[in-house]
Design a protein around this motif. Structure first.
Motif, mmCIF file in Angstrom:
data_model
loop_
_atom_site.group_PDB
_atom_site.id
_atom_site.type_symbol
_atom_site.label_atom_id
_atom_site.label_comp_id
_atom_site.label_asym_id
_atom_site.label_seq_id
_atom_site.Cartn_x
_atom_site.Cartn_y
_atom_site.Cartn_z
ATOM 1 N N ILE A 1 1.017 -1.071 -0.148
ATOM 2 C CA ILE A 1 -0.118 -0.342 -0.252
ATOM 3 C C ILE A 1 1.330 0.765 0.584
ATOM 4 C CG2 ILE A 1 -2.114 1.051 1.031
ATOM 5 C CD1 ILE A 1 -2.958 -1.538 2.422
ATOM 6 N N PRO A 2 1.362 1.948 -1.143
ATOM 7 C CA PRO A 2 1.916 3.223 -1.397
ATOM 8 C C PRO A 2 0.960 4.047 -0.705
ATOM 9 C CG PRO A 2 0.975 2.268 -3.407
ATOM 10 C CD PRO A 2 0.321 1.672 -2.323
ATOM 11 N N TYR A 3 1.922 4.616 0.395
ATOM 12 C CA TYR A 3 1.193 6.351 0.513
ATOM 13 C C TYR A 3 1.294 7.518 -0.711
ATOM 14 C CZ TYR A 3 -1.704 4.467 4.612
ATOM 15 O OH TYR A 3 -2.698 4.004 5.065
ATOM 16 N N LYS A 4 0.971 8.315 -0.267
ATOM 17 C CA LYS A 4 1.248 9.174 -1.482
ATOM 18 C C LYS A 4 2.895 10.201 -0.986
ATOM 19 C CE LYS A 4 -3.021 11.093 -3.043
ATOM 20 N NZ LYS A 4 -4.124 11.486 -3.100
ATOM 21 N N ASN A 5 3.506 10.628 -2.185
ATOM 22 C CA ASN A 5 5.183 11.084 -1.772
ATOM 23 C C ASN A 5 5.608 9.518 -1.231
ATOM 24 O OD1 ASN A 5 3.957 12.807 -1.681
ATOM 25 N ND2 ASN A 5 4.546 13.768 0.223
ATOM 26 N N ALA A 6 5.184 8.034 -1.396
ATOM 27 C CA ALA A 6 5.927 6.911 -1.453
ATOM 28 C C ALA A 6 6.827 6.838 -2.924
ATOM 29 C CB ALA A 6 5.070 6.404 -1.506
ATOM 30 N N VAL A 7 7.694 6.272 -2.605
ATOM 31 C CA VAL A 7 9.348 6.341 -4.437
ATOM 32 C C VAL A 7 9.565 4.790 -4.553
ATOM 33 C CG1 VAL A 7 10.830 7.057 -5.230
ATOM 34 C CG2 VAL A 7 9.381 8.767 -4.134
ATOM 35 N N ILE A 8 9.419 3.823 -5.332
ATOM 36 C CA ILE A 8 9.129 3.002 -5.666
ATOM 37 C C ILE A 8 9.812 2.706 -6.371
ATOM 38 C CG2 ILE A 8 7.903 0.328 -5.817
ATOM 39 C CD1 ILE A 8 5.696 1.747 -4.494
ATOM 40 N N ASN A 9 11.067 1.786 -6.550
ATOM 41 C CA ASN A 9 12.128 1.694 -7.466
ATOM 42 C C ASN A 9 12.439 0.369 -7.833
ATOM 43 O OD1 ASN A 9 14.502 1.505 -9.429
ATOM 44 N ND2 ASN A 9 14.567 2.931 -9.389
ATOM 45 N N ILE A 10 11.727 -0.887 -8.166
ATOM 46 C CA ILE A 10 12.444 -2.040 -7.775
ATOM 47 C C ILE A 10 12.523 -2.654 -9.562
ATOM 48 C CG2 ILE A 10 10.857 -4.745 -7.927
ATOM 49 C CD1 ILE A 10 8.792 -2.900 -6.043
ATOM 50 N N HIS A 11 13.669 -3.316 -9.367
ATOM 51 C CA HIS A 11 14.041 -3.868 -10.723
ATOM 52 C C HIS A 11 13.299 -4.890 -10.846
ATOM 53 C CE1 HIS A 11 16.929 -5.930 -12.946
ATOM 54 N NE2 HIS A 11 17.476 -4.856 -13.189
ATOM 55 N N LYS A 12 13.547 -5.648 -12.715
ATOM 56 C CA LYS A 12 12.469 -6.512 -12.435
ATOM 57 C C LYS A 12 12.886 -7.532 -12.730
ATOM 58 C CE LYS A 12 14.797 -6.726 -17.027
ATOM 59 N NZ LYS A 12 14.658 -6.479 -18.346
ATOM 60 N N THR A 13 14.449 -8.229 -12.150
ATOM 61 C CA THR A 13 14.270 -9.284 -11.935
ATOM 62 C C THR A 13 14.380 -9.175 -9.693
ATOM 63 O OG1 THR A 13 16.739 -8.951 -11.245
ATOM 64 C CG2 THR A 13 15.919 -9.778 -13.447
ATOM 65 N N ALA A 14 13.829 -8.110 -9.061
ATOM 66 C CA ALA A 14 13.777 -8.253 -8.179
ATOM 67 C C ALA A 14 12.155 -9.261 -7.191
ATOM 68 C CB ALA A 14 14.567 -7.000 -7.153
ATOM 69 N N ARG A 15 12.024 -9.489 -5.893
ATOM 70 C CA ARG A 15 11.279 -9.632 -6.025
ATOM 71 C C ARG A 15 10.474 -9.871 -4.540
ATOM 72 N NH1 ARG A 15 10.719 -10.580 -10.269
ATOM 73 N NH2 ARG A 15 10.151 -11.869 -11.726
ATOM 74 N N LEU A 16 8.834 -9.571 -3.948
ATOM 75 C CA LEU A 16 9.053 -8.713 -3.083
ATOM 76 C C LEU A 16 8.092 -10.030 -2.680
ATOM 77 C CD1 LEU A 16 7.752 -7.232 -0.189
ATOM 78 C CD2 LEU A 16 7.052 -5.619 -2.299
ATOM 79 N N GLN A 17 7.999 -10.528 -2.184
ATOM 80 C CA GLN A 17 6.442 -11.372 -1.188
ATOM 81 C C GLN A 17 5.808 -11.218 -0.402
ATOM 82 O OE1 GLN A 17 7.330 -15.643 -1.212
ATOM 83 N NE2 GLN A 17 9.303 -15.262 -2.939
ATOM 84 N N ILE A 18 4.923 -10.580 0.283
ATOM 85 C CA ILE A 18 4.091 -10.301 0.846
ATOM 86 C C ILE A 18 2.536 -11.179 1.347
ATOM 87 C CG2 ILE A 18 2.170 -8.515 1.459
ATOM 88 C CD1 ILE A 18 3.558 -6.958 -0.778
ATOM 89 N N LYS A 19 3.022 -11.697 2.712
ATOM 90 C CA LYS A 19 1.809 -12.658 3.367
ATOM 91 C C LYS A 19 1.502 -12.283 4.351
ATOM 92 C CE LYS A 19 4.303 -16.902 4.363
ATOM 93 N NZ LYS A 19 4.800 -18.092 4.389
ATOM 94 N N ASN A 20 -0.125 -12.723 4.739
ATOM 95 C CA ASN A 20 -0.237 -13.103 6.287
ATOM 96 C C ASN A 20 -0.100 -11.009 7.181
ATOM 97 O OD1 ASN A 20 -0.628 -15.280 6.558
ATOM 98 N ND2 ASN A 20 1.929 -15.646 6.408
ATOM 99 N N GLY A 21 -0.353 -10.018 5.792
ATOM 100 C CA GLY A 21 0.041 -9.150 6.386
ATOM 101 C C GLY A 21 0.060 -7.770 4.658
ATOM 102 N N SER A 22 -0.512 -6.190 4.781
ATOM 103 C CA SER A 22 0.010 -5.887 4.228
ATOM 104 C C SER A 22 1.405 -5.103 4.234
ATOM 105 C CB SER A 22 -1.363 -5.079 3.672
ATOM 106 O OG SER A 22 -2.088 -5.570 3.007
ATOM 107 N N ILE A 23 1.498 -4.635 3.656
ATOM 108 C CA ILE A 23 2.276 -3.588 3.800
ATOM 109 C C ILE A 23 1.870 -1.828 3.319
ATOM 110 C CG2 ILE A 23 5.437 -2.215 2.599
ATOM 111 C CD1 ILE A 23 6.012 -5.388 2.075
ATOM 112 N N ARG A 24 2.247 -0.425 4.437
ATOM 113 C CA ARG A 24 2.083 0.310 4.268
ATOM 114 C C ARG A 24 2.943 1.009 3.939
ATOM 115 N NH1 ARG A 24 -3.336 1.176 5.363
ATOM 116 N NH2 ARG A 24 -4.360 -1.116 6.222
ATOM 117 N N LEU A 25 3.252 1.437 3.023
ATOM 118 C CA LEU A 25 4.374 2.844 2.436
ATOM 119 C C LEU A 25 4.881 3.867 2.798
ATOM 120 C CD1 LEU A 25 7.761 2.161 1.678
ATOM 121 C CD2 LEU A 25 6.410 2.112 -0.657
#
Length: 227
Positions: A36-60
């Motif tokens: 969950i990216p709040y306004k002013n969140a800057v996200i830069n994820i390389h295409k080969t990177a992986r973010l796995q999320i379970k059992n709860g959200s990430i509030r950014l």
């Protein structure tokens, strides 16, 4: 429910929310768990990177002050990995930087503003980790120190925070450190060596570690008393 919808419309970057949870192949998430990216969140994820999320959200970028333009950063370089099991609350003006081939593994944690996490090798958080303001956690010196033969002596080394660790404020945790379950680290402390479970650690030049006796733990509840 109404408040959640209102917050979603006012504070969350809906375009990024859609992109990273529906379109992006870098995010692998369990149903009901989101980035969950709040306004002013800057996200830069390389295409080969992986973010796995379970059992709860990430509030950014949560809890941003009204009118503030403070940014919150998530950067994941080539082949970087973040395994989140339980979600996270990253307040405004925090930074998570997972560098090439770095692995960040986390249970639920919260990070107050000014916190910087830079992962070059591996950083592990147990469950229920609380990071106060201006916390810095590195598992690397990022630049080589060498002996007289020119050989590097400061290799990257894993950092581990076991369950229920509280880093209060203005603390630096350096590479190779493990902080044991249930420990509390006092303000303005430089952590350069292992802290045993259920310890209160304080100090800068010489780290003072005492076993927690009367203190049997900590809670997220405020100390403010309201009559």
């Amino acid at each position: 429910m109404i408040r959640k919808i209102k917050d979603l419309l006012i504070y969350v970057d809906l375009i990024k929310l859609f992109y990273y949870n529906i379109i992006s192949k870098s995010i692998i998430r369990q149903r009901g768990s989101y980035l969950i990216p709040y306004k002013n969140a800057v996200i830069n994820i390389h295409k080969t990177a992986r973010l796995q999320i379970k059992n709860g959200s990430i509030r950014l970028g949560d809890v941003k002050l009204r009118g503030s333009r403070a940014e919150t950063y998530l950067k994941m370089d080539q082949n970087a990995q973040w395994f989140s099991d339980g979600g996270a609350e990253l307040f405004y003006n925090t930074k998570v930087d997972i560098q090439q081939d770095g692995v960040f593994q986390s249970g639920f944690f919260s990070a107050n503003c000014g916190t910087v996490i830079v992962c070059s090798k591996k950083i592990t958080f147990g469950n229920n980790i609380m990071l106060g303001r201006n916390i810095t956690i590195y598992d690397s010196d990022h630049h080589q120190m060498t002996d007289r033969h020119g050989h590097m002596i400061n290799y990257d080394a894993e950092v581990t925070l076991e369950d229920s660790v509280w880093l209060t404020s203005n603390i630096t945790v350096q590479r190779g450190v493990t902080i044991g379950t249930g420990s509390i680290v006092g303000a303005h402390t430089l952590v350069k060596r292992e802290i045993p479970p259920y310890s209160l650690a304080e100090g800068n030049v010489g780290l003072k570690i005492t076993a927690i006796d009367k203190i049997t733990g900590w809670k997220r509840d405020s100390t403010h008393k309201r009559d």
